[in-house]
Scaffold this motif. Sequence first.
Motif, short mmCIF file in Angstrom:
data_model
loop_
_atom_site.label_atom_id
_atom_site.label_comp_id
_atom_site.label_asym_id
_atom_site.label_seq_id
_atom_site.Cartn_x
_atom_site.Cartn_y
_atom_site.Cartn_z
N TYR A 169 5.57 -0.63 -7.54
CA TYR A 169 4.82 0.47 -6.91
C TYR A 169 3.49 -0.04 -6.34
N SER A 170 2.82 -0.91 -7.09
CA SER A 170 1.56 -1.49 -6.61
C SER A 170 1.78 -2.31 -5.35
N LYS A 173 2.25 0.02 -2.47
CA LYS A 173 0.94 0.59 -2.12
C LYS A 173 0.14 -0.39 -1.27
N ARG A 174 0.13 -1.67 -1.64
CA ARG A 174 -0.60 -2.68 -0.86
C ARG A 174 0.03 -2.85 0.52
N ASN A 176 1.70 -0.65 2.16
CA ASN A 176 1.40 0.56 2.92
C ASN A 176 -0.02 0.51 3.49
N GLN A 177 -0.96 0.00 2.71
CA GLN A 177 -2.35 -0.10 3.16
C GLN A 177 -2.51 -1.09 4.29
N ALA A 207 6.21 7.69 -4.53
CA ALA A 207 5.83 7.14 -3.22
C ALA A 207 5.69 8.24 -2.18
N TYR A 210 2.38 10.54 -3.37
CA TYR A 210 1.04 9.96 -3.37
C TYR A 210 0.76 9.03 -2.19
N LEU A 211 1.81 8.51 -1.55
CA LEU A 211 1.61 7.58 -0.44
C LEU A 211 2.18 8.09 0.88
#
Length: 275
Positions: A169-170, A173-174, A176-177, A207, A210-211
């Motif tokens: 998940y981390s 997230k990275r 996605n950023q 996901a 939150y994303l």
Amino acid sequence: MANFDFDQAEGLRRMLAGPKPRIVTFLSATPQDDKGAMLVNLGASLARAGNNLLLVDAGASAHGVASRLGVAGGASLLDVARQECGLNQVIHQVPQGFGVVSMLPNSARAADPDEARRLAKAFDVLVKQTGIVIVDGDFDGATFPVPIMASSEIVVQVSSSATSIKAAYSMIKRLNQELGRRPFGILVTGASELEAKVVYDNMAQAASRYLAVNLTSMGSVPADEYLHRAARLGRAVVDAFPLAGASVAFRQLAGRFALSAVPSFRTGSNSHFSA
């Protein structure tokens, strides 16, 4: 009114260009050995099904898939970009039925932007010769070795352990950023079909909530002692132990993989689980 001559010419160019190669980068939130075993067995399964497959080791680790298959240490695609060898000198055919290429020597990076562009061009030429390109990749938090990896399919391998799920998940997230909103594939290994569905459903829900990121299930592979036995023999499990549970799963995975795709970041995606 449409320009018929232009439409004909454009259609002819597309026909002559041939089918677009499929590039899939695999990232992993599991131990390197698990990732290597998965890639070798998926590659062997795809090759046995008649797919023209190339496996590219683009990871930062010295223990990537090229090392696992005993073809590390020679010329790399970066050497081709530097005009130090030919493209045919970096493609190694392995007994599992596919070709293997190291993108970078000894975890090196392109020295400057010009060299990075030449590496990207060499990769472009390489993939046009192949039907499916699977990349054993890493994400350093900012970039990939070649830009096309960022815009093609990305699949994240995860196990059912809490540590692996959190790491996956981390990673998403990275990504996605850095890459912007786009879908990702999820492959669950070392888990039963039911466990894999729970892992995927929970990750897809988090996901999305939150994303605002959509995940696509690429399936699952169960834990199987025959995977380790096959590895000790230097063979793919689908070849050494064709009736093993992992062999059945890899054949099913290869069948789905060859027919389906993680949509590119341009097209969007619907979250679903395909068992």
